[in-house]
Design a protein around this motif. Structure first.
Motif, PDB file in Angstrom:
ATOM      1  N   ILE A  34      -2.830 -12.894   7.029  1.00 10.14           N
ATOM      2  CA  ILE A  34      -1.656 -13.626   7.506  1.00 10.14           C
ATOM      3  C   ILE A  34      -1.055 -12.820   8.648  1.00 10.14           C
ATOM      4  CG2 ILE A  34       0.597 -14.596   6.952  1.00 10.14           C
ATOM      5  CD1 ILE A  34      -0.303 -15.144   4.157  1.00 10.14           C
ATOM      6  N   ALA A  35      -1.121 -13.391   9.861  1.00  9.76           N
ATOM      7  CA  ALA A  35      -0.550 -12.724  11.036  1.00  9.76           C
ATOM      8  C   ALA A  35       0.905 -13.161  11.142  1.00  9.76           C
ATOM      9  CB  ALA A  35      -1.320 -13.120  12.289  1.00  9.76           C
ATOM     10  N   GLY A  36       1.800 -12.178  11.098  1.00 13.88           N
ATOM     11  CA  GLY A  36       3.219 -12.490  10.889  1.00 13.88           C
ATOM     12  C   GLY A  36       3.450 -12.473   9.387  1.00 13.88           C
ATOM     13  N   GLY A  37       2.827 -11.494   8.734  1.00 12.28           N
ATOM     14  CA  GLY A  37       2.857 -11.396   7.268  1.00 12.28           C
ATOM     15  C   GLY A  37       4.277 -11.339   6.718  1.00 12.28           C
ATOM     16  N   GLY A  38       5.180 -10.732   7.491  1.00 12.76           N
ATOM     17  CA  GLY A  38       6.567 -10.585   7.029  1.00 12.76           C
ATOM     18  C   GLY A  38       7.376 -11.860   7.107  1.00 12.76           C
ATOM     19  N   SER A  39       6.747 -12.961   7.522  1.00  3.21           N
ATOM     20  CA  SER A  39       7.471 -14.242   7.643  1.00  3.21           C
ATOM     21  C   SER A  39       8.028 -14.690   6.304  1.00  3.21           C
ATOM     22  CB  SER A  39       6.518 -15.310   8.169  1.00  3.21           C
ATOM     23  OG  SER A  39       6.979 -16.596   7.835  1.00  3.21           O
ATOM     24  N   ALA A  43       8.717  -2.778   8.234  1.00  2.00           N
ATOM     25  CA  ALA A  43       9.681  -2.945   7.138  1.00  2.00           C
ATOM     26  C   ALA A  43       9.594  -4.367   6.556  1.00  2.00           C
ATOM     27  CB  ALA A  43      11.095  -2.655   7.635  1.00  2.00           C
ATOM     28  N   ARG A  44       9.512  -5.360   7.449  1.00  2.00           N
ATOM     29  CA  ARG A  44       9.401  -6.742   6.958  1.00  2.00           C
ATOM     30  C   ARG A  44       8.093  -6.933   6.205  1.00  2.00           C
ATOM     31  NH1 ARG A  44      12.653 -10.851   9.662  1.00  2.00           N
ATOM     32  NH2 ARG A  44      11.204 -12.341   8.742  1.00  2.00           N
ATOM     33  N   ASN A  45       7.022  -6.365   6.753  1.00  2.00           N
ATOM     34  CA  ASN A  45       5.705  -6.500   6.126  1.00  2.00           C
ATOM     35  C   ASN A  45       5.697  -5.844   4.747  1.00  2.00           C
ATOM     36  OD1 ASN A  45       3.288  -7.776   6.779  1.00  2.00           O
ATOM     37  ND2 ASN A  45       2.273  -5.856   7.343  1.00  2.00           N
ATOM     38  N   ASP A  46       6.402  -4.727   4.654  1.00  2.00           N
ATOM     39  CA  ASP A  46       6.437  -3.994   3.393  1.00  2.00           C
ATOM     40  C   ASP A  46       7.234  -4.753   2.327  1.00  2.00           C
ATOM     41  OD1 ASP A  46       5.577  -1.556   2.084  1.00  2.00           O
ATOM     42  OD2 ASP A  46       7.729  -1.148   1.882  1.00  2.00           O
ATOM     43  N   ASP A  47       8.336  -5.344   2.737  1.00  2.00           N
ATOM     44  CA  ASP A  47       9.104  -6.187   1.796  1.00  2.00           C
ATOM     45  C   ASP A  47       8.203  -7.292   1.254  1.00  2.00           C
ATOM     46  OD1 ASP A  47      11.473  -4.860   2.003  1.00  2.00           O
ATOM     47  OD2 ASP A  47      12.533  -6.398   3.178  1.00  2.00           O
ATOM     48  N   MET A  48       7.462  -7.930   2.175  1.00  2.00           N
ATOM     49  CA  MET A  48       6.621  -9.051   1.756  1.00  2.00           C
ATOM     50  C   MET A  48       5.479  -8.563   0.875  1.00  2.00           C
ATOM     51  SD  MET A  48       6.718 -12.172   1.717  1.00  2.00           S
ATOM     52  CE  MET A  48       8.086 -12.387   2.842  1.00  2.00           C
ATOM     53  N   PHE A  49       4.940  -7.391   1.196  1.00  2.00           N
ATOM     54  CA  PHE A  49       3.871  -6.813   0.379  1.00  2.00           C
ATOM     55  C   PHE A  49       4.338  -6.681  -1.078  1.00  2.00           C
ATOM     56  CE2 PHE A  49       1.598  -3.188  -1.433  1.00  2.00           C
ATOM     57  CZ  PHE A  49       0.285  -3.514  -1.152  1.00  2.00           C
ATOM     58  N   GLU A  50       5.559  -6.190  -1.255  1.00  2.00           N
ATOM     59  CA  GLU A  50       6.095  -6.019  -2.622  1.00  2.00           C
ATOM     60  C   GLU A  50       6.235  -7.367  -3.326  1.00  2.00           C
ATOM     61  OE1 GLU A  50       6.425  -3.297  -4.224  1.00  2.00           O
ATOM     62  OE2 GLU A  50       6.057  -1.958  -2.518  1.00  2.00           O
ATOM     63  N   ILE A  51       6.737  -8.360  -2.578  1.00  2.00           N
ATOM     64  CA  ILE A  51       6.935  -9.688  -3.181  1.00  2.00           C
ATOM     65  C   ILE A  51       5.589 -10.304  -3.575  1.00  2.00           C
ATOM     66  CG2 ILE A  51       7.723 -12.056  -2.717  1.00  2.00           C
ATOM     67  CD1 ILE A  51       9.860 -10.759  -0.808  1.00  2.00           C
ATOM     68  N   ILE A  52       4.612 -10.201  -2.676  1.00  2.00           N
ATOM     69  CA  ILE A  52       3.305 -10.821  -2.957  1.00  2.00           C
ATOM     70  C   ILE A  52       2.579 -10.065  -4.081  1.00  2.00           C
ATOM     71  CG2 ILE A  52       1.066 -11.528  -1.973  1.00  2.00           C
ATOM     72  CD1 ILE A  52       3.621 -13.032  -0.887  1.00  2.00           C
ATOM     73  N   ARG A  53       2.739  -8.738  -4.085  1.00  2.00           N
ATOM     74  CA  ARG A  53       2.127  -7.970  -5.178  1.00  2.00           C
ATOM     75  C   ARG A  53       2.678  -8.444  -6.528  1.00  2.00           C
ATOM     76  NH1 ARG A  53       1.723  -1.526  -5.014  1.00  2.00           N
ATOM     77  NH2 ARG A  53       3.967  -1.642  -5.070  1.00  2.00           N
ATOM     78  N   TYR A  54       3.983  -8.667  -6.547  1.00  2.00           N
ATOM     79  CA  TYR A  54       4.642  -9.156  -7.762  1.00  2.00           C
ATOM     80  C   TYR A  54       4.095 -10.537  -8.162  1.00  2.00           C
ATOM     81  CZ  TYR A  54       8.442 -10.926 -10.716  1.00  2.00           C
ATOM     82  OH  TYR A  54       9.166 -11.472 -11.738  1.00  2.00           O
ATOM     83  N   LEU A  89      -4.882  -6.696  -2.212  1.00  2.00           N
ATOM     84  CA  LEU A  89      -3.786  -6.963  -1.275  1.00  2.00           C
ATOM     85  C   LEU A  89      -3.602  -5.763  -0.347  1.00  2.00           C
ATOM     86  CD1 LEU A  89      -1.369  -8.852  -0.538  1.00  2.00           C
ATOM     87  CD2 LEU A  89      -0.013  -7.536  -2.193  1.00  2.00           C
ATOM     88  N   TYR A  90      -3.545  -6.038   0.955  1.00  2.00           N
ATOM     89  CA  TYR A  90      -3.346  -4.968   1.936  1.00  2.00           C
ATOM     90  C   TYR A  90      -2.206  -5.327   2.876  1.00  2.00           C
ATOM     91  CZ  TYR A  90      -8.218  -4.141   0.562  1.00  2.00           C
ATOM     92  OH  TYR A  90      -9.370  -3.953  -0.147  1.00  2.00           O
ATOM     93  N   GLN A  91      -1.637  -4.298   3.461  1.00  2.00           N
ATOM     94  CA  GLN A  91      -0.694  -4.546   4.552  1.00  2.00           C
ATOM     95  C   GLN A  91      -1.004  -3.544   5.671  1.00  2.00           C
ATOM     96  OE1 GLN A  91       3.251  -3.059   4.478  1.00  2.00           O
ATOM     97  NE2 GLN A  91       3.016  -2.052   2.490  1.00  2.00           N
ATOM     98  N   THR A  92      -0.822  -3.992   6.900  1.00  2.00           N
ATOM     99  CA  THR A  92      -1.083  -3.081   8.013  1.00  2.00           C
ATOM    100  C   THR A  92      -0.384  -3.551   9.285  1.00  2.00           C
ATOM    101  OG1 THR A  92      -2.793  -2.051   9.384  1.00  2.00           O
ATOM    102  CG2 THR A  92      -3.251  -4.275   8.633  1.00  2.00           C
ATOM    103  N   THR A  93      -0.143  -2.586  10.175  1.00  2.00           N
ATOM    104  CA  THR A  93       0.351  -2.927  11.516  1.00  2.00           C
ATOM    105  C   THR A  93      -0.754  -2.658  12.544  1.00  2.00           C
ATOM    106  OG1 THR A  93       1.255  -0.693  11.702  1.00  2.00           O
ATOM    107  CG2 THR A  93       2.783  -2.408  10.993  1.00  2.00           C
ATOM    108  N   ASP A  94      -1.948  -2.337  12.033  1.00  2.00           N
ATOM    109  CA  ASP A  94      -3.070  -2.028  12.919  1.00  2.00           C
ATOM    110  C   ASP A  94      -3.989  -3.251  13.028  1.00  2.00           C
ATOM    111  OD1 ASP A  94      -4.855   0.608  13.884  1.00  2.00           O
ATOM    112  OD2 ASP A  94      -6.022  -1.129  13.228  1.00  2.00           O
TER     113      ASP A  94
END
Ligand code: NAD
Ligand code: G6P
Ligand code: MN
Length: 444
Positions: free
Chosen positions: A10-15, A45-56, A69-74
């Protein structure tokens, strides 16, 4: 094409739309078996918030082991090995959306996210961001499918058509789904039985018929009749959202004054700019509503997950948005040839409109991509005239982007169908150049 163990990015994962999409992905796993999900965003920061929500969410559905599940800015890390990419960037975020909406209003014009000059401001930011994503896909995952709903759709898809004509990409908007769902919920239909006929530019189109398979006839005439008599209320999925109530009321007004077609509600900004300006608070626009609503909600969900609060944590409802994206992805994967409204190069679909316009029409979707239908009738002069002028304005804006041309940008701003004079067009363009800074290409 790989059909199992799919890698999704998902590009714009923090949406704020991500939880709705993941929920639809989870409930569609039998048709769309994904085993990894990567959130890619430039805002850590937005991506990380979403990572926590999706992990849950995955844990709650007992999918933590089955879905990595992964998150990255690269970008390289994100896109290498991807099978499907869902793209939902908002370049500049809600803060810039707020300016898109407020600057035109200062000069007495419509201020809106995707329509009018706000949409043009957003467009010049968004083209840059989306072309970057497409270039990553080209480089790191050239066989992947890119499903894009980053706005403003006509502008970004026009830019991609020029720069990357070969990319495997679908451009889709959920507005027609929302219109259909709202009408179906109000008047007691099931839109799953519907085969609608529709044409236009994105956020700028008309239904000409809605064939209902369950009763074997076109139900649009009776829908138009009911619209004359009864107010259309906001459906459950948008409950409590007054902006949408205003939109449905404006849609009824358009149907009354221009009978025979069901218009996309977004046409209100072009046909009745005076009225939309009247019902918009210039100091508290849609961006403020979203920041105080959906954005705060998302942060609150992330906080609750991090602090391991008990009780109801997930709090989102985006109606069919996520499901629509999933249905398209599944239709590609399983070669279903299901029918969707897509934004595609015209190429004769609307016979009496230029071939290289990006238009929104029904299309069948399978492994080889989109097969748009041809209307096989000429559209009327009223719709054609509106579309041609707006399309020319959009083409000029995309020219301005690639050619760094101030003159083309000014022509585009002046020709935009919400603008009555070149004076405010120029003032607003100059304000936007300052407000957008490096988000925009340099215009000389
Ligand atoms: P949002 O601000 O909540 O999320 C967008 C995310 O994109 C943010 O986390 C942001 O950091 C990230 N981003 C910005 N620039 C980026 C870049 N260059 N690379 C990677 N990530 C980047 O916005 P939202 O309200 O969720 O909307 C997201 C997008 O989806 C917008 O373009 C919106 O207009 C669009 N949208 C389209 C439809 C449709 O019908 N086509 C429907 C809903 C939303
Ligand atoms: C609809 C449109 C989208 C638009 C969204 C705005 O879904 O089709 O293109 O982005 O509405 O919603 P918002 O809640 O962000 O104002
Ligand atoms: Mn849309």
């Amino acid at each position: 094409m790989k059909t199992n163990h799919l890698n999704v990015v998902i590009a714009g994962g923090g949406s704020t739309y991500t939880p709705g999409i993941v929920q639809a992905m989870i409930s569609s796993r039998d048709r769309f078996p994904f085993s990894s999900l990567t959130l890619y965003d430039i805002d850590e920061a937005r991506n990380d918030d979403m990572f926590e929500i999706i992990r849950y969410m995955l844990k709650k559905e007992a999918l933590s082991k089955e879905v990595a599940l992964y998150q990255t800015t690269d970008a390289q890390e994100a896109f290498t090995g991807a099978d499907f990419i869902f793209s939902q960037l908002r370049v500049g975020g809600m803060k810039m959306r707020e300016l898109d909406e407020k600057i035109p209003m200062k000069h007495g014009l419509v201020g809106q996210e995707t329509c009018g000059l706000g949409g043009f401001s957003y467009g010049l930011r968004s083209i840059k961001g989306l072309l970057e994503i497409v270039s990553y896909v080209n480089q790191y995952a050239p066989d992947a499918w890119l499903l894009n709903y980053t706005n403003p759709e006509t502008l970004v898809s026009e830019a991609v058509r020029r720069a990357f004509p070969e990319v495997k990409m679908l451009n889709a908007c959920d507005m027609t789904i929302s219109i259909e769902e709202t009408i179906a919920a109000n008047y007691g239909y099931d839109r799953k039985n519907w085969v609608p006929m529709y044409y236009g530019l994105n956020h700028f189109g008309w239904y000409t018929s809605i064939y209902d398979k369950s009763v074997d006839r076109d139900v649009l005439p009776e829908i138009l009749e009911r619209l004359e008599q009864e107010r259309l209320h906001v459906a459950d999925f948008n409950a409590g959202d007054d902006t949408w109530q205003e939109a449905w009321d404006m849609m009824r007004l358009m149907t009354k004054n221009f009978p025979g077609y069901l218009p996309n509600n977004y046409l209100e900004y072009y046909l009745y700019p005076n009225r939309t300006i009247e019902h918009t608070n210039p100091n508290y626009t849609r961006a403020n509503i979203v920041m105080d609503g959906r954005e705060k909600n998302t942060k609150e969900m992330a906080r609750k997950v991090r602090e391991q609060e008990e009780g109801e944590i997930l709090d989102f409802n985006f109606g069919e948005h996520g499901q629509y994206i999933m249905d398209m992805a599944a239709s590609i994967l399983n070669d279903n040839h299901d029918r969707f409204m897509l934004i595609v190069p015209n190429k004769g679909a609307i016979p009496n409109l230029r071939d290289d316009a990006m238009v929104e029409v029904p299309a069948y979707v399978g492994r080889t991509g989109a097969e748009p239908i041809s209307l096989r009738f000429a559209i009327n002069d009223f719709h054609k005239g509106l579309m041609e002028a707006q399309n020319a304005a959009e083409k000029l804006l995309v020219d301005a982007y690639f050619e760094h041309s101030y003159q083309k940008a000014l022509q585009a701003f002046t020709l935009n169908q919400t603008v009555y004079s070149a004076d405010p067009a120029k003032q607003i363009l100059d304000d936007f150049i300052k407000a957008n800074g490096d988000y925009w290409p340099e215009l000389n």
